[in-house]
Design an enzyme around this catalytic site. Structure first.
Site, PDB file in Angstrom:
ATOM      1  N   TRP A  38     -15.492  12.630 -12.792  1.00  0.00           N
ATOM      2  CA  TRP A  38     -14.643  12.444 -11.569  1.00  0.00           C
ATOM      3  C   TRP A  38     -13.802  13.519 -11.043  1.00  0.00           C
ATOM      4  O   TRP A  38     -13.602  13.864  -9.793  1.00  0.00           O
ATOM      5  CB  TRP A  38     -13.878  11.543 -12.165  1.00  0.00           C
ATOM      6  CG  TRP A  38     -12.802  11.628 -13.440  1.00  0.00           C
ATOM      7  CD1 TRP A  38     -12.712  11.459 -14.493  1.00  0.00           C
ATOM      8  CD2 TRP A  38     -11.385  12.251 -13.327  1.00  0.00           C
ATOM      9  NE1 TRP A  38     -11.976  12.084 -15.177  1.00  0.00           N
ATOM     10  CE2 TRP A  38     -11.098  12.536 -14.429  1.00  0.00           C
ATOM     11  CE3 TRP A  38     -10.793  13.068 -12.007  1.00  0.00           C
ATOM     12  CZ2 TRP A  38      -9.748  13.392 -14.909  1.00  0.00           C
ATOM     13  CZ3 TRP A  38      -9.470  13.453 -12.518  1.00  0.00           C
ATOM     14  CH2 TRP A  38      -9.157  13.428 -13.803  1.00  0.00           C
ATOM     15  N   TRP A  54     -20.052  13.290 -19.381  1.00  0.00           N
ATOM     16  CA  TRP A  54     -20.459  13.088 -18.042  1.00  0.00           C
ATOM     17  C   TRP A  54     -21.709  13.737 -17.711  1.00  0.00           C
ATOM     18  O   TRP A  54     -21.633  14.813 -17.413  1.00  0.00           O
ATOM     19  CB  TRP A  54     -19.271  13.540 -17.056  1.00  0.00           C
ATOM     20  CG  TRP A  54     -18.007  12.759 -16.970  1.00  0.00           C
ATOM     21  CD1 TRP A  54     -16.959  13.283 -17.547  1.00  0.00           C
ATOM     22  CD2 TRP A  54     -17.539  11.436 -16.695  1.00  0.00           C
ATOM     23  NE1 TRP A  54     -15.859  12.473 -17.683  1.00  0.00           N
ATOM     24  CE2 TRP A  54     -16.190  11.311 -16.935  1.00  0.00           C
ATOM     25  CE3 TRP A  54     -18.453  10.491 -15.886  1.00  0.00           C
ATOM     26  CZ2 TRP A  54     -15.524  10.321 -16.761  1.00  0.00           C
ATOM     27  CZ3 TRP A  54     -17.708   9.267 -15.339  1.00  0.00           C
ATOM     28  CH2 TRP A  54     -16.239   9.216 -15.849  1.00  0.00           C
ATOM     29  N   GLU A 107       0.750  -1.241  -0.015  1.00  0.00           N
ATOM     30  CA  GLU A 107      -0.077  -0.084   0.050  1.00  0.00           C
ATOM     31  C   GLU A 107       0.991   1.408   0.077  1.00  0.00           C
ATOM     32  O   GLU A 107       0.637   2.115  -0.586  1.00  0.00           O
ATOM     33  CB  GLU A 107      -0.848   0.088   1.056  1.00  0.00           C
ATOM     34  CG  GLU A 107      -2.177  -1.100   1.220  1.00  0.00           C
ATOM     35  CD  GLU A 107      -2.851  -0.870   0.070  1.00  0.00           C
ATOM     36  OE1 GLU A 107      -3.368  -0.107  -0.609  1.00  0.00           O
ATOM     37  OE2 GLU A 107      -3.016  -1.973  -0.768  1.00  0.00           O
ATOM     38  N   TRP A 163       1.751   1.825  -3.755  1.00  0.00           N
ATOM     39  CA  TRP A 163       0.588   2.395  -4.204  1.00  0.00           C
ATOM     40  C   TRP A 163       0.783   4.044  -4.191  1.00  0.00           C
ATOM     41  O   TRP A 163       0.663   4.785  -4.901  1.00  0.00           O
ATOM     42  CB  TRP A 163      -0.771   1.882  -3.574  1.00  0.00           C
ATOM     43  CG  TRP A 163      -1.421   0.959  -4.438  1.00  0.00           C
ATOM     44  CD1 TRP A 163      -1.504  -0.296  -4.014  1.00  0.00           C
ATOM     45  CD2 TRP A 163      -1.760   1.098  -5.743  1.00  0.00           C
ATOM     46  NE1 TRP A 163      -2.052  -1.039  -4.811  1.00  0.00           N
ATOM     47  CE2 TRP A 163      -2.194  -0.392  -5.849  1.00  0.00           C
ATOM     48  CE3 TRP A 163      -1.967   1.805  -6.651  1.00  0.00           C
ATOM     49  CZ2 TRP A 163      -2.929  -0.620  -7.283  1.00  0.00           C
ATOM     50  CZ3 TRP A 163      -2.533   1.432  -7.866  1.00  0.00           C
ATOM     51  CH2 TRP A 163      -3.058   0.169  -8.023  1.00  0.00           C
ATOM     52  N   ASN A 210     -10.760   3.263   2.953  1.00  0.00           N
ATOM     53  CA  ASN A 210     -10.345   2.896   1.355  1.00  0.00           C
ATOM     54  C   ASN A 210     -11.398   2.316   0.587  1.00  0.00           C
ATOM     55  O   ASN A 210     -11.570   2.761  -0.372  1.00  0.00           O
ATOM     56  CB  ASN A 210      -9.092   2.559   1.314  1.00  0.00           C
ATOM     57  CG  ASN A 210      -8.660   2.173  -0.286  1.00  0.00           C
ATOM     58  OD1 ASN A 210      -8.471   3.189  -1.030  1.00  0.00           O
ATOM     59  ND2 ASN A 210      -8.284   1.095  -0.648  1.00  0.00           N
ATOM     60  N   TRP A 242      -9.338   8.490  -7.949  1.00  0.00           N
ATOM     61  CA  TRP A 242     -10.430   8.900  -8.648  1.00  0.00           C
ATOM     62  C   TRP A 242     -10.538   8.433 -10.154  1.00  0.00           C
ATOM     63  O   TRP A 242     -11.320   8.007 -10.574  1.00  0.00           O
ATOM     64  CB  TRP A 242     -10.696  10.566  -8.552  1.00  0.00           C
ATOM     65  CG  TRP A 242     -11.534  10.756  -7.457  1.00  0.00           C
ATOM     66  CD1 TRP A 242     -10.981  11.220  -6.172  1.00  0.00           C
ATOM     67  CD2 TRP A 242     -13.065  10.518  -7.188  1.00  0.00           C
ATOM     68  NE1 TRP A 242     -12.169  11.471  -5.336  1.00  0.00           N
ATOM     69  CE2 TRP A 242     -13.336  11.097  -6.039  1.00  0.00           C
ATOM     70  CE3 TRP A 242     -13.967  10.552  -8.034  1.00  0.00           C
ATOM     71  CZ2 TRP A 242     -14.442  11.197  -5.535  1.00  0.00           C
ATOM     72  CZ3 TRP A 242     -15.168  10.475  -7.701  1.00  0.00           C
ATOM     73  CH2 TRP A 242     -15.376  10.722  -6.305  1.00  0.00           C
TER      74      TRP A 242
HETATM   75  C1  FAD Z   1     -11.201   8.018  -4.724  1.00  0.00           C
HETATM   76  C2  FAD Z   1     -10.020   7.736  -3.694  1.00  0.00           C
HETATM   77  C3  FAD Z   1      -9.231   9.015  -3.408  1.00  0.00           C
HETATM   78  C4  FAD Z   1      -8.134   9.193  -2.421  1.00  0.00           C
HETATM   79  N1  FAD Z   1      -7.769  10.290  -1.938  1.00  0.00           N
HETATM   80  C5  FAD Z   1      -6.638   9.789  -0.908  1.00  0.00           C
HETATM   81  C6  FAD Z   1      -6.016  11.220  -0.657  1.00  0.00           C
HETATM   82  O1  FAD Z   1      -6.412  12.392  -0.819  1.00  0.00           O
HETATM   83  N2  FAD Z   1      -4.913  11.084   0.241  1.00  0.00           N
HETATM   84  C7  FAD Z   1      -4.361   9.596   0.871  1.00  0.00           C
HETATM   85  O2  FAD Z   1      -3.338   9.725   1.353  1.00  0.00           O
HETATM   86  N3  FAD Z   1      -4.939   8.762   0.288  1.00  0.00           N
HETATM   87  C8  FAD Z   1      -6.104   8.775  -0.598  1.00  0.00           C
HETATM   88  N4  FAD Z   1      -6.572   7.533  -1.102  1.00  0.00           N
HETATM   89  C9  FAD Z   1      -5.993   6.421  -0.802  1.00  0.00           C
HETATM   90  C10 FAD Z   1      -6.662   5.618   0.392  1.00  0.00           C
HETATM   91  O3  FAD Z   1      -8.010   5.444   0.260  1.00  0.00           O
HETATM   92  C11 FAD Z   1      -6.023   5.941   1.833  1.00  0.00           C
HETATM   93  O4  FAD Z   1      -4.755   6.582   1.620  1.00  0.00           O
HETATM   94  C12 FAD Z   1      -6.396   5.308   2.970  1.00  0.00           C
HETATM   95  O5  FAD Z   1      -7.657   5.101   2.860  1.00  0.00           O
HETATM   96  C13 FAD Z   1      -5.801   6.108   4.068  1.00  0.00           C
HETATM   97  O6  FAD Z   1      -6.289   5.193   5.475  1.00  0.00           O
HETATM   98  P1  FAD Z   1      -4.862   4.472   6.072  1.00  0.00           P
HETATM   99  O7  FAD Z   1      -3.729   5.414   6.441  1.00  0.00           O
HETATM  100  O8  FAD Z   1      -5.619   3.722   7.204  1.00  0.00           O
HETATM  101  O9  FAD Z   1      -4.468   3.483   5.119  1.00  0.00           O
HETATM  102  P2  FAD Z   1      -3.767   2.265   5.172  1.00  0.00           P
HETATM  103  O10 FAD Z   1      -4.820   0.885   4.610  1.00  0.00           O
HETATM  104  O11 FAD Z   1      -3.301   1.804   6.531  1.00  0.00           O
HETATM  105  O12 FAD Z   1      -2.367   2.191   4.062  1.00  0.00           O
HETATM  106  C14 FAD Z   1      -1.183   2.717   4.696  1.00  0.00           C
HETATM  107  C15 FAD Z   1      -0.782   4.152   3.714  1.00  0.00           C
HETATM  108  O13 FAD Z   1      -0.487   3.558   2.497  1.00  0.00           O
HETATM  109  C16 FAD Z   1      -1.127   4.773   1.581  1.00  0.00           C
HETATM  110  N5  FAD Z   1      -2.191   4.125   0.766  1.00  0.00           N
HETATM  111  C17 FAD Z   1      -3.180   3.006   1.086  1.00  0.00           C
HETATM  112  N6  FAD Z   1      -3.743   3.036   0.127  1.00  0.00           N
HETATM  113  C18 FAD Z   1      -3.328   3.577  -0.846  1.00  0.00           C
HETATM  114  C19 FAD Z   1      -3.988   3.879  -2.239  1.00  0.00           C
HETATM  115  N7  FAD Z   1      -4.949   3.205  -2.733  1.00  0.00           N
HETATM  116  N8  FAD Z   1      -3.496   4.975  -3.070  1.00  0.00           N
HETATM  117  C20 FAD Z   1      -2.334   5.702  -2.399  1.00  0.00           C
HETATM  118  N9  FAD Z   1      -2.023   5.467  -1.052  1.00  0.00           N
HETATM  119  C21 FAD Z   1      -2.530   4.458  -0.479  1.00  0.00           C
HETATM  120  C22 FAD Z   1      -1.539   5.826   2.517  1.00  0.00           C
HETATM  121  O14 FAD Z   1      -0.561   6.545   2.584  1.00  0.00           O
HETATM  122  C23 FAD Z   1      -1.813   5.096   3.658  1.00  0.00           C
HETATM  123  O15 FAD Z   1      -1.787   5.825   4.838  1.00  0.00           O
HETATM  124  C24 FAD Z   1      -7.712   7.761  -1.925  1.00  0.00           C
HETATM  125  C25 FAD Z   1      -8.490   6.596  -2.755  1.00  0.00           C
HETATM  126  C26 FAD Z   1      -9.462   6.668  -3.381  1.00  0.00           C
HETATM  127  C27 FAD Z   1      -9.925   5.526  -3.809  1.00  0.00           C
END
Ligand code: FAD
Length: 476
Positions: A365, A312, A281, A284, A347, A388
């Site tokens: 979007w 859209w 993650e 990602w 997420n 997005w």
């Molecule tokens: C439509 C959409 C918009 C999003 N907008 C943001 C945003 O503005 N800022 C943001 O930090 N994340 C965003 N994310 C990614 C993700 O949803 C969040 O990082 C995550 O929910 C944060 O929770 P956590 O720290 O508990 O994540 P955990 O599951 O604990 O993951 C650990 C870290 O990995 C990174 N990470 C995890 N999943 C993703 C992912 N899919 N993409 C990129 N990084 C990821 C984050 O830095 C996160 O803190 C978005 C995802 C989607 C689908």
């Protein structure tokens, strides 16, 4: 040695393992720490009270931490290059230190600051800090940027990771009284209304506590199996800490790995796989940083050329029902209300709600992207844009346009007993769980005051497929 240097704090609001700050402290007996506030007022299409409130708390905490080192945070407001120039002239600083920001706007500001330093004949030191690997460090065998996550992540995972440093212990004497500083900001600085959301605690200490809890409570070890379930804490909740640099990515990475080694030794069977999933993650996050860096057009336009100009036809009324969590789809409304109440969203829910807006409501979007940025405490351009575009089917390594998630099936799969839904949509507290995951009978709302579903998913799915297919055919 009477040298004075500036450390320009940006998205690195911490004293522990801060690369540029570490080098600044080693290079001079006096480091002047500065943060430059933005000068927009009232309306900003990309930010709002939640993230700014969190920022205010982080600056307050940083200022206190600097005081304990005998230093003083200098706050200024305006264009970074103009404010830094003023400060350089006032203090006679011989160098500026800062950590690189890979965002489009951060990048542009950096080049202006570098040009300023050249013009003034002083040193400018810029460091890699917020990522484990910079965009240009993870390229294909042919030296090209990746467009797809899996090969990117294989390469990324195999690269040696930088080590973490400790906490800074001295920055020299505090800047003299003659150096003026603005007071710590409140939301009034941007003329913003108060945030009504229940936000995470700001500051480095709170972020360190969150990391400790994630590891010590064992959530990390079950992350692989649990992370898609939105009820309760199943993920690290560290995204705002990475966004504002309250924690170093190196420290998160190495502490998780070390915890994994210990857990494996204690025969915690699921731990190594969970930690691997967690690290992927983090990859990602850096994949999307690299996408925005190498393909900056994604900021305004579809990553995939096939989908540029896709219509859209969704309406403003539809958008408002989505934004206020009143679509009549319990799982979608729960996600949107979690966002309204906390400035964060799990997420899985970000994916469900983003797909609902784009594929069921056919709204652009970019509208959802901007709305998330206004609300999210962790809002940052690369991950938000990536998420997005992934959901809309237009992005790098996106879900193909014909793979449209069914919100009812997502609901039963990820919140089977409705715990998450009932937490955020209290009107549905007494509705038996199985009823939350299917369309109610026509004219029979699930509960008093809760709307009927605003659309029929199979119908809108077909409409979406037709819009995409028509656009594709017209481009050929
Ligand atoms: C439509 C959409 C918009 C999003 N907008 C943001 C945003 O503005 N800022 C943001 O930090 N994340 C965003 N994310 C990614 C993700 O949803 C969040 O990082 C995550 O929910 C944060 O929770 P956590 O720290 O508990 O994540 P955990 O599951 O604990 O993951 C650990 C870290 O990995 C990174 N990470 C995890 N999943 C993703 C992912 N899919 N993409 C990129 N990084 C990821 C984050 O830095 C996160 O803190 C978005 C995802 C989607 C689908």
């Amino acid at each position: 040695m009477s040298r004075t240097v500036l450390h320009w704090f940006r998205r690195d609001l911490r004293l522990t393992d801060n690369t540029a700050l570490h080098h600044a402290a080693q290079s001079a007996p006096q480091v002047i720490p500065v943060y430059i506030l933005s000068d927009w007022k009232q309306n900003h299409g990309w930010t709002g009270p939640n993230r700014q409130q969190f920022l205010c708390g982080c600056l307050e905490s940083l200022a206190k931490n600097l005081t304990t080192l005998g230093s003083r945070l200098i706050l200024r407001c305006g264009k970074a290059e103009a404010e830094l120039e003023r400060l350089i002239r006032e203090t006679g600083a011989e160098a500026v230190y800062f950590n690189r920001d890979y965002d489009l706007f951060g990048r542009a500001t950096e080049s202006r600051v570098q040009a300023l330093c050249t013009r003034l004949g002083i040193e400018c030191h810029v460091y890699q800090d917020s990522v484990l690997h910079e965009p240009d460090d993870v390229l294909t065998g042919g030296g090209q940027p990746y467009r797809v996550y899996t090969p990117y992540s294989k390469n990324w995972l195999n690269l040696p990771k930088p080590a973490a440093r400790g906490r800074i212990t001295s920055l020299g004497p505090p800047a003299g009284e003659s150096i003026t500083s603005l007071p710590l900001p409140t939301l009034a600085h941007w003329q913003l209304p108060a945030s009504t959301a229940h936000l995470p605690a700001p500051g480095e200490r709170a972020a360190r506590d969150r990391l400790k809890h994630f590891i010590d409570s064992g959530i990390l070890f079950s992350y692989g199996q649990q992370r898609n379930l939105p009820a309760g804490q199943t993920t690290s909740l560290l995204s705002q800490d990475l966004r504002f640099g309250l924690l170093s990515i190196r420290e998160i990475y190495h502490r998780c790995l070390a915890a994994g080694t210990q857990a494996a030794a204690a025969h915690h069977a699921a731990a190594p796989a969970s930690i691997q999933t967690y690290v992927k993650e983090l990859a990602w996050r850096e994949f999307y940083v690299a996408i925005l860096w190498h393909y900056p057009h994604v900021f305004a336009q579809e990553f995939a050329p096939d989908w540029v100009g896709l219509p859209w036809p969704g309406t403003e009324v539809d958008f408002q029902r989505w934004a206020t969590g009143t679509t009549g789809f319990p799982i979608v409304d729960a996600g949107m209300r979690q966002l309204l109440h906390t400035g964060l969203m799990h997420n899985r829910l970000r994916m469900i709600t983003a797909m609902f807006l784009t594929k069921d409501l056919h709204c652009d979007w970019r509208l959802g992207e901007a709305y998330f940025m206004q609300q999210l405490v962790d809002g940052e351009n690369a991950s938000n844009n990536g998420g997005w575009q992934w959901s809309a089917g237009t992005g790098a390594d996106a879900a193909p346009y014909f793979r449209i998630q069914n919100p009812w099936l997502q609901s039963i799969r990820f919140d089977p007993d409705g715990t998450y839904i009932k937490q955020w949509v209290p009107e549905l507290k007494h509705v038996p769980a199985p009823l939350l995951h299917e369309a109610p009978k026509p004219g029979q709302p699930l509960a008093k005051g809760y709307p009927l579903p605003m659309l029929d998913h199979p119908t809108e799915r077909d409409r979406c497929l037709a819009i995409f297919a028509k656009h594709k055919a017209e481009r050929q």
